[in-house]
Design an enzyme around this catalytic site. Structure first.
Site, PDB file in Angstrom:
ATOM      1  N   ARG A   9      -6.516  11.599  -6.230  1.00 30.37           N
ATOM      2  CA  ARG A   9      -7.665  10.822  -6.197  1.00 30.37           C
ATOM      3  C   ARG A   9      -9.143  11.884  -5.939  1.00 30.37           C
ATOM      4  O   ARG A   9     -10.128  11.383  -6.472  1.00 30.37           O
ATOM      5  CB  ARG A   9      -7.656  10.218  -4.643  1.00 30.37           C
ATOM      6  CG  ARG A   9      -8.887   9.417  -4.106  1.00 30.37           C
ATOM      7  CD  ARG A   9      -9.121   8.062  -4.704  1.00 30.37           C
ATOM      8  NE  ARG A   9     -10.115   7.458  -3.953  1.00 30.37           N
ATOM      9  CZ  ARG A   9     -11.473   7.733  -4.080  1.00 30.37           C
ATOM     10  NH1 ARG A   9     -11.833   8.840  -4.922  1.00 30.37           N
ATOM     11  NH2 ARG A   9     -12.452   7.045  -3.589  1.00 30.37           N
TER      12      ARG A   9
ATOM     13  N   ARG B  55      -3.230   6.516   0.522  1.00 30.48           N
ATOM     14  CA  ARG B  55      -3.853   7.586   0.936  1.00 30.48           C
ATOM     15  C   ARG B  55      -2.897   8.083   2.004  1.00 30.48           C
ATOM     16  O   ARG B  55      -2.907   9.509   2.608  1.00 30.48           O
ATOM     17  CB  ARG B  55      -4.986   7.201   1.978  1.00 30.48           C
ATOM     18  CG  ARG B  55      -6.119   6.819   0.945  1.00 30.48           C
ATOM     19  CD  ARG B  55      -7.037   6.028   1.870  1.00 30.48           C
ATOM     20  NE  ARG B  55      -6.694   4.469   2.253  1.00 30.48           N
ATOM     21  CZ  ARG B  55      -7.344   3.617   2.813  1.00 30.48           C
ATOM     22  NH1 ARG B  55      -8.343   3.975   3.169  1.00 30.48           N
ATOM     23  NH2 ARG B  55      -6.630   2.602   3.037  1.00 30.48           N
TER      24      ARG B  55
ATOM     25  N   ARG C 120       0.816  -1.344  -0.069  1.00 33.56           N
ATOM     26  CA  ARG C 120       0.142  -0.056  -0.010  1.00 33.56           C
ATOM     27  C   ARG C 120       0.865   1.442   0.066  1.00 33.56           C
ATOM     28  O   ARG C 120       0.562   2.438   0.462  1.00 33.56           O
ATOM     29  CB  ARG C 120      -1.001  -0.027   1.209  1.00 33.56           C
ATOM     30  CG  ARG C 120      -2.062  -1.081   1.156  1.00 33.56           C
ATOM     31  CD  ARG C 120      -3.133  -0.717   0.625  1.00 33.56           C
ATOM     32  NE  ARG C 120      -4.484  -1.484   0.724  1.00 33.56           N
ATOM     33  CZ  ARG C 120      -5.374  -1.508   1.220  1.00 33.56           C
ATOM     34  NH1 ARG C 120      -5.973  -0.138   1.268  1.00 33.56           N
ATOM     35  NH2 ARG C 120      -6.459  -2.357   1.502  1.00 33.56           N
TER      36      ARG C 120
ATOM     37  N   TYR D  42     -14.880 -12.232  -0.104  1.00 32.95           N
ATOM     38  CA  TYR D  42     -15.650 -11.029  -0.002  1.00 32.95           C
ATOM     39  C   TYR D  42     -16.874 -11.198  -1.166  1.00 32.95           C
ATOM     40  O   TYR D  42     -18.031 -10.402  -0.643  1.00 32.95           O
ATOM     41  CB  TYR D  42     -14.661 -10.077  -1.057  1.00 32.95           C
ATOM     42  CG  TYR D  42     -13.658  -9.286  -0.097  1.00 32.95           C
ATOM     43  CD1 TYR D  42     -12.521  -9.915   0.196  1.00 32.95           C
ATOM     44  CD2 TYR D  42     -14.081  -8.215   0.801  1.00 32.95           C
ATOM     45  CE1 TYR D  42     -11.430  -9.044   0.754  1.00 32.95           C
ATOM     46  CE2 TYR D  42     -13.217  -7.669   1.701  1.00 32.95           C
ATOM     47  CZ  TYR D  42     -11.917  -8.137   1.599  1.00 32.95           C
ATOM     48  OH  TYR D  42     -11.063  -7.596   2.551  1.00 32.95           O
TER      49      TYR D  42
ATOM     50  N   ASP E 192      -6.621  -3.169  -7.183  1.00 30.51           N
ATOM     51  CA  ASP E 192      -7.142  -3.643  -5.956  1.00 30.51           C
ATOM     52  C   ASP E 192      -7.753  -5.182  -6.257  1.00 30.51           C
ATOM     53  O   ASP E 192      -7.863  -5.607  -7.271  1.00 30.51           O
ATOM     54  CB  ASP E 192      -8.400  -3.044  -5.642  1.00 30.51           C
ATOM     55  CG  ASP E 192      -8.767  -3.170  -4.060  1.00 30.51           C
ATOM     56  OD1 ASP E 192      -7.931  -2.710  -3.185  1.00 30.51           O
ATOM     57  OD2 ASP E 192      -9.911  -4.170  -3.857  1.00 30.51           O
TER      58      ASP E 192
HETATM   59  O1  LIG Z   1     -11.626  -3.863   5.197  1.00 28.57           O
HETATM   60  C1  LIG Z   1     -11.629  -4.710   4.249  1.00 28.57           C
HETATM   61  O2  LIG Z   1     -12.027  -5.800   4.360  1.00 28.57           O
HETATM   62  C2  LIG Z   1     -11.651  -3.986   2.763  1.00 28.57           C
HETATM   63  C3  LIG Z   1     -10.340  -3.441   2.825  1.00 28.57           C
HETATM   64  C4  LIG Z   1     -10.129  -2.541   1.339  1.00 28.57           C
HETATM   65  C5  LIG Z   1      -9.667  -3.233   0.197  1.00 28.57           C
HETATM   66  N1  LIG Z   1      -9.564  -2.383  -0.867  1.00 28.57           N
HETATM   67  C6  LIG Z   1      -9.781  -1.171  -0.209  1.00 28.57           C
HETATM   68  C7  LIG Z   1     -10.275  -1.268   1.211  1.00 28.57           C
HETATM   69  C8  LIG Z   1     -10.785  -0.015   2.098  1.00 28.57           C
HETATM   70  C9  LIG Z   1      -9.905   0.450   2.490  1.00 28.57           C
HETATM   71  O3  LIG Z   1      -8.697   0.113   2.776  1.00 28.57           O
HETATM   72  O4  LIG Z   1     -10.114   1.592   3.359  1.00 28.57           O
HETATM   73  C10 LIG Z   1      -9.805   0.244  -1.058  1.00 28.57           C
HETATM   74  C11 LIG Z   1      -8.200   0.524  -1.261  1.00 28.57           C
HETATM   75  N2  LIG Z   1      -7.486  -0.241  -1.988  1.00 28.57           N
HETATM   76  C12 LIG Z   1      -6.081   0.473  -2.363  1.00 28.57           C
HETATM   77  C13 LIG Z   1      -6.407   1.706  -1.759  1.00 28.57           C
HETATM   78  C14 LIG Z   1      -5.310   2.705  -1.841  1.00 28.57           C
HETATM   79  C15 LIG Z   1      -4.837   2.847  -0.221  1.00 28.57           C
HETATM   80  O5  LIG Z   1      -4.558   1.942   0.568  1.00 28.57           O
HETATM   81  O6  LIG Z   1      -4.766   4.015   0.024  1.00 28.57           O
HETATM   82  C16 LIG Z   1      -7.541   1.804  -1.045  1.00 28.57           C
HETATM   83  C17 LIG Z   1      -8.303   3.017  -0.450  1.00 28.57           C
HETATM   84  C18 LIG Z   1      -8.692   3.698  -1.771  1.00 28.57           C
HETATM   85  C19 LIG Z   1      -9.066   5.138  -1.347  1.00 28.57           C
HETATM   86  O7  LIG Z   1      -9.826   5.204  -0.207  1.00 28.57           O
HETATM   87  O8  LIG Z   1      -8.783   6.110  -1.954  1.00 28.57           O
HETATM   88  C20 LIG Z   1      -5.340  -0.205  -3.149  1.00 28.57           C
HETATM   89  C21 LIG Z   1      -4.464  -1.460  -2.879  1.00 28.57           C
HETATM   90  N3  LIG Z   1      -5.503  -2.426  -2.407  1.00 28.57           N
HETATM   91  C22 LIG Z   1      -4.356  -3.502  -2.396  1.00 28.57           C
HETATM   92  C23 LIG Z   1      -3.210  -3.169  -2.829  1.00 28.57           C
HETATM   93  C24 LIG Z   1      -1.990  -3.783  -2.856  1.00 28.57           C
HETATM   94  C25 LIG Z   1      -0.946  -3.710  -1.767  1.00 28.57           C
HETATM   95  O9  LIG Z   1      -1.438  -3.977  -0.632  1.00 28.57           O
HETATM   96  O10 LIG Z   1       0.272  -3.104  -1.798  1.00 28.57           O
HETATM   97  C26 LIG Z   1      -3.398  -1.782  -3.164  1.00 28.57           C
HETATM   98  C27 LIG Z   1      -2.391  -1.046  -4.136  1.00 28.57           C
HETATM   99  C28 LIG Z   1      -1.338  -0.165  -3.292  1.00 28.57           C
HETATM  100  C29 LIG Z   1      -0.131   0.231  -3.857  1.00 28.57           C
HETATM  101  O11 LIG Z   1      -0.001   0.387  -5.229  1.00 28.57           O
HETATM  102  O12 LIG Z   1       0.827   0.477  -3.166  1.00 28.57           O
HETATM  103  C30 LIG Z   1      -4.635  -4.982  -1.629  1.00 28.57           C
HETATM  104  C31 LIG Z   1      -5.692  -5.115  -0.900  1.00 28.57           C
HETATM  105  N4  LIG Z   1      -7.161  -4.626  -1.049  1.00 28.57           N
HETATM  106  C32 LIG Z   1      -7.975  -5.053  -0.024  1.00 28.57           C
HETATM  107  C33 LIG Z   1      -7.388  -6.011   0.590  1.00 28.57           C
HETATM  108  C34 LIG Z   1      -7.863  -6.859   1.553  1.00 28.57           C
HETATM  109  C35 LIG Z   1      -7.586  -6.923   2.708  1.00 28.57           C
HETATM  110  C36 LIG Z   1      -7.125  -5.436   3.719  1.00 28.57           C
HETATM  111  O13 LIG Z   1      -7.557  -4.466   3.183  1.00 28.57           O
HETATM  112  O14 LIG Z   1      -6.492  -5.566   4.479  1.00 28.57           O
HETATM  113  C37 LIG Z   1      -5.909  -6.182   0.200  1.00 28.57           C
HETATM  114  C38 LIG Z   1      -4.920  -7.012   0.587  1.00 28.57           C
HETATM  115  C39 LIG Z   1      -4.376  -6.391   1.535  1.00 28.57           C
HETATM  116  O15 LIG Z   1      -4.250  -5.382   1.969  1.00 28.57           O
HETATM  117  O16 LIG Z   1      -4.011  -7.379   2.623  1.00 28.57           O
HETATM  118  C40 LIG Z   1      -9.604  -4.611   0.053  1.00 28.57           C
END
Ligand SMILES: O=C(O)CCc1c2[nH]c(c1CC(=O)O)Cc1[nH]c(c(CC(=O)O)c1CCC(=O)O)Cc1[nH]c(c(CC(=O)O)c1CCC(=O)O)Cc1[nH]c(c(CCC(=O)O)c1CC(=O)O)C2
Length: 345
Positions: free
Chosen positions: A40, A31, A27, A153, A77
């Protein structure tokens, strides 16, 4: 013409122990960066952002430019594949993802796997644009969610749940769950193949909800589907290294490392270095695992922990990372501090 240099991260994934470990952070885009928040704010919504190559490319490159990370990770994502498979996905501000809930494998099988992957063409466009911008030393990592985490999911219909619905499928409807995961595996294999064809140097599989599972269920929903996906990718001709991240695997980590066919293991925050070094074969690359919450606090305890992790894995191929994604409230100065300690001691 000089030898096109191999990114240090790729050499480490090839089994070379580096004196100074390559570093990137899950990540890293997103943000915690003001430049992401500015970009964004110009997008209709998060999904639209991911499907707009100019925006997703810029977001991917921001942390590489700012920190000099050794890898870029595609800004996408893990839930995009569900959107492409025909289950509408929305990200509600402050709520997280909402997914059309499935009650059977038939609900997920409406769109053919290859067609679903074709729908994600904007993501592959982002991969190729990022690749064109990166220096030869910086690796580009593509990724997807692992079959269990993605299927979960669709079953739960949203994030931020206690995962009990998906767990009860694993206990009470194993065949239905296996059928759902088979759809996800096929679509994900095509999705990752196209990321590699567009230029990804490595792949990462996020099994973010592997924690706490009974060992018999862990074998059925984490190890077996991951092995199926890795085998399918190799059958399709994918040769790039694959990092498997079974978050919360704990005592099941060694079996995951032995059985799935992944090249490297992503370690989560709770990993224990002595256990990892005793139980994961020495030549297998490992990645991680600073606590993202310690990265927020910073200070001498963060410095000490960074040095402790670098030292713990100094004898083996190690990529420095966090144990999970960067939190939005992380101070930029602390990220810079971690890189300085890793690179200057
Ligand atoms: O709580 C939940 O179960 C859903 C979480 C959620 C996801 N995408 C989300 C959200 C909402 C949020 O983060 O606020 C929504 C999400 N995904 C992402 C972002 C950007 C950020 O974190 O600020 C965001 C927030 C976007 C925003 O609100 O502007 C982008 C993302 N998701 C992900 C990745 C790959 C990485 O982690 O590096 C990446 C790319 C990051 C990069 O290029 O540096 C992977 C991802 N998305 C997601 C998960 C599921 C589990 C988790 O989040 O812990 C996972 C895997 C993980 O992190 O373990 C689903």
């Amino acid at each position: 013409m000089g030898q096109a240099s191999t990114p240090k991260l790729i050499s480490v994934l090839g089994g070379e122990a580096a004196k100074v470990p390559p570093v990137w952070m899950m990540r890293q885009a997103g943000r915690h960066l003001p430049e992401y928040l500015e970009l964004r704010s110009r997008a209709k919504d998060f999904l639209d952002f991911c499907y707009t190559p100019s925006m997703a490319t810029e977001a991917t490159l921001q942390p590489v430019r700012r920190y000099g990370m050794d890898a870029a990770i595609l800004f996408a994502d893990i839930l995009l594949i569900l959107d492409a498979m025909g289950l509408g996905v929305e990200f509600e501000k402050g709520v997280g993802p909402l997914v059309q809930q499935i009650d059977s494998a038939a609900d997920l099988g409406k769109v053919r796997a290859k067609k679903a992957a074709d729908r994600l063409a904007p993501v592959y466009e982002t991969v190729s644009r990022v690749k064109a911008e990166l220096s030869a030393e910086t690796a580009l990592i593509g990724f997807a969610g692992s079959p269990w985490t993605v299927s979960l999911y669709a079953i739960e219909g949203r994030g931020k749940t206690d995962k009990s619905l998906a767990w009860r499928w694993a206990h009470g409807r194993p065949d239905e769950l296996a059928a759902v995961m088979d759809h996800v595996i096929e679509a994900t294999a095509h999705y990752l193949l196209k990321q590699v064809e567009a230029g990804a140097d490595a792949l990462m599989l996020f099994d973010s909800w592997a924690e706490g599972l009974p060992n018999n269920i862990f074998r059925e929903v984490i190890i077996a589907p991951t092995k199926k996906l890795v085998t399918r990718l190799r059958e399709m001709g994918v040769t790039v290294p694959i990092i498997g991240f079974p978050r919360g695997a704990a005592a099941m980590l060694p079996e995951y490392a032995r059985e799935t066919g992944v090249t490297a293991i992503g370690l989560d925050t709770a990993a224990v270095p002595s256990f990892v070094n005793a139980e994961i074969v020495a030549g297998m690359p490992v990645q991680g695992h600073l606590d993202p919450l310690l990265l927020i606090e910073g200070g001498s305890r963060m410095d000490a922990r960074v040095r402790e992790l670098v030292e713990a894995y100094s004898g083996r191929p190690h990529i420095f990372n966090l144990g999970h994604g960067i939190r939005p409230e992380t101070p930029i100065g602390n990220v810079e501090r971690v890189l300085k300690i890793i690179r200057e001691g």
